[in-house]
Design a protein around this motif. Structure first.
Motif, PDB file in Angstrom:
ATOM      1  N   SER A   7       0.823  -1.200   0.000  1.00 41.08           N
ATOM      2  CA  SER A   7       0.000   0.000   0.000  1.00 41.08           C
ATOM      3  C   SER A   7       0.869   1.268   0.000  1.00 41.08           C
ATOM      4  CB  SER A   7      -0.924  -0.015   1.224  1.00 41.08           C
ATOM      5  OG  SER A   7      -1.676   1.167   1.286  1.00 41.08           O
ATOM      6  N   ALA A   8       1.945   1.235   0.768  1.00 39.82           N
ATOM      7  CA  ALA A   8       2.845   2.393   0.831  1.00 39.82           C
ATOM      8  C   ALA A   8       3.502   2.646  -0.528  1.00 39.82           C
ATOM      9  CB  ALA A   8       3.898   2.175   1.910  1.00 39.82           C
ATOM     10  N   VAL A   9       3.881   1.571  -1.229  1.00 38.37           N
ATOM     11  CA  VAL A   9       4.496   1.723  -2.558  1.00 38.37           C
ATOM     12  C   VAL A   9       3.479   2.332  -3.532  1.00 38.37           C
ATOM     13  CG1 VAL A   9       5.474   0.477  -4.532  1.00 38.37           C
ATOM     14  CG2 VAL A   9       6.159  -0.131  -2.192  1.00 38.37           C
ATOM     15  N   ARG A  42      20.306 -10.254  -5.223  1.00 37.88           N
ATOM     16  CA  ARG A  42      20.499  -9.808  -3.844  1.00 37.88           C
ATOM     17  C   ARG A  42      19.689  -8.560  -3.501  1.00 37.88           C
ATOM     18  NH1 ARG A  42      26.717  -9.826  -2.627  1.00 37.88           N
ATOM     19  NH2 ARG A  42      25.917  -9.596  -0.528  1.00 37.88           N
ATOM     20  N   GLY A  43      18.614  -8.296  -4.257  1.00 37.28           N
ATOM     21  CA  GLY A  43      17.709  -7.201  -3.916  1.00 37.28           C
ATOM     22  C   GLY A  43      16.930  -7.552  -2.650  1.00 37.28           C
ATOM     23  N   THR A  44      16.524  -6.531  -1.929  1.00 39.57           N
ATOM     24  CA  THR A  44      15.822  -6.735  -0.661  1.00 39.57           C
ATOM     25  C   THR A  44      14.383  -6.232  -0.764  1.00 39.57           C
ATOM     26  OG1 THR A  44      16.309  -4.559   0.266  1.00 39.57           O
ATOM     27  CG2 THR A  44      18.009  -6.278   0.513  1.00 39.57           C
ATOM     28  N   ASP A  45      13.652  -6.392   0.321  1.00 41.65           N
ATOM     29  CA  ASP A  45      12.289  -5.866   0.420  1.00 41.65           C
ATOM     30  C   ASP A  45      12.272  -4.444   0.988  1.00 41.65           C
ATOM     31  OD1 ASP A  45      11.140  -8.176  -0.581  1.00 41.65           O
ATOM     32  OD2 ASP A  45      10.742  -9.042   1.396  1.00 41.65           O
ATOM     33  N   ALA A  46      13.413  -3.800   1.057  1.00 37.85           N
ATOM     34  CA  ALA A  46      13.463  -2.440   1.592  1.00 37.85           C
ATOM     35  C   ALA A  46      12.706  -1.480   0.675  1.00 37.85           C
ATOM     36  CB  ALA A  46      14.912  -1.989   1.729  1.00 37.85           C
ATOM     37  N   ASP A  47      12.155  -0.427   1.271  1.00 35.81           N
ATOM     38  CA  ASP A  47      11.357   0.538   0.515  1.00 35.81           C
ATOM     39  C   ASP A  47      12.079   1.068  -0.716  1.00 35.81           C
ATOM     40  OD1 ASP A  47       9.515   0.217   2.497  1.00 35.81           O
ATOM     41  OD2 ASP A  47       9.851   2.186   3.423  1.00 35.81           O
ATOM     42  N   ASP A  48      13.374   1.282  -0.602  1.00 37.60           N
ATOM     43  CA  ASP A  48      14.105   1.874  -1.724  1.00 37.60           C
ATOM     44  C   ASP A  48      14.408   0.874  -2.839  1.00 37.60           C
ATOM     45  OD1 ASP A  48      16.059   0.402  -0.445  1.00 37.60           O
ATOM     46  OD2 ASP A  48      17.448   2.086  -0.213  1.00 37.60           O
ATOM     47  N   ASN A  49      13.933  -0.368  -2.677  1.00 36.67           N
ATOM     48  CA  ASN A  49      14.099  -1.359  -3.746  1.00 36.67           C
ATOM     49  C   ASN A  49      12.755  -1.822  -4.306  1.00 36.67           C
ATOM     50  OD1 ASN A  49      15.734  -2.999  -5.454  1.00 36.67           O
ATOM     51  ND2 ASN A  49      15.121  -4.773  -4.225  1.00 36.67           N
ATOM     52  N   LEU A  50      11.676  -1.135  -3.929  1.00 39.66           N
ATOM     53  CA  LEU A  50      10.350  -1.534  -4.396  1.00 39.66           C
ATOM     54  C   LEU A  50       9.752  -0.437  -5.256  1.00 39.66           C
ATOM     55  CD1 LEU A  50       8.969  -2.979  -1.041  1.00 39.66           C
ATOM     56  CD2 LEU A  50       9.939  -4.265  -2.967  1.00 39.66           C
TER      57      LEU A  50
END
Ligand SMILES: [Zn+2]
Length: 132
Positions: A7-9, A42-50
């Motif tokens: 939702s935030a994305v 190696r991407g993460t679920d962090a906000d800056d990768n979504l």
């Protein structure tokens, strides 16, 4: 990834695909929250990768991080919605998205942004395309 994160994305993206800028309201399929750098790289679920991506952009991008610039034939990274400015990398005219630099050209090519059906839709929507 939880519902709150998705939702935030969506809110941050104003319900627009962060690659081709089409609004969610023009599609019945819910846009994807995608990993800009895929987990296999190696991407993460962090906000800056979504990022929010329409099904066309998401399907063509897949896990790609780069492509071949159609002008220089050089390996070039793709547009990064969190660190790159859309208007610095692309322009829109007559429904066609043009890459303004190597990154923009490569992203347009890899994501097949100018497929005929996508251009036709943008031509219909262009007067309001960038209206928030
Ligand atoms: Zn898109």
């Amino acid at each position: 990834m939880d519902a709150k994160t998705r939702s935030a994305v969506r809110t941050q993206a104003n319900d627009r695909c962060e690659y081709c800028r089409i609004h969610q309201r023009y599609y019945r399929f819910t846009f994807h929250v995608e990993h800009i750098v895929a987990k296999q790289h190696r991407g993460t679920d962090a906000d800056d990768n979504l990022a929010l991506a329409c099904h066309y952009c998401n399907r063509h991008k897949g896990p790609n991080l780069a492509g071949i610039d159609p002008s220089s034939d050089k390996l070039t990274r793709l547009f990064h919605p969190r660190t790159d400015s859309w208007k610095s990398h692309f322009s829109l005219q007559n429904g066609r998205i043009t890459g303004l630099c190597d990154i923009g050209r490569t992203t347009v090519e890899v994501l097949n942004m100018n497929a005929p059906e996508r251009i036709r839709l943008r031509v219909l929507l262009e007067p309001e395309f960038f209206v928030q």
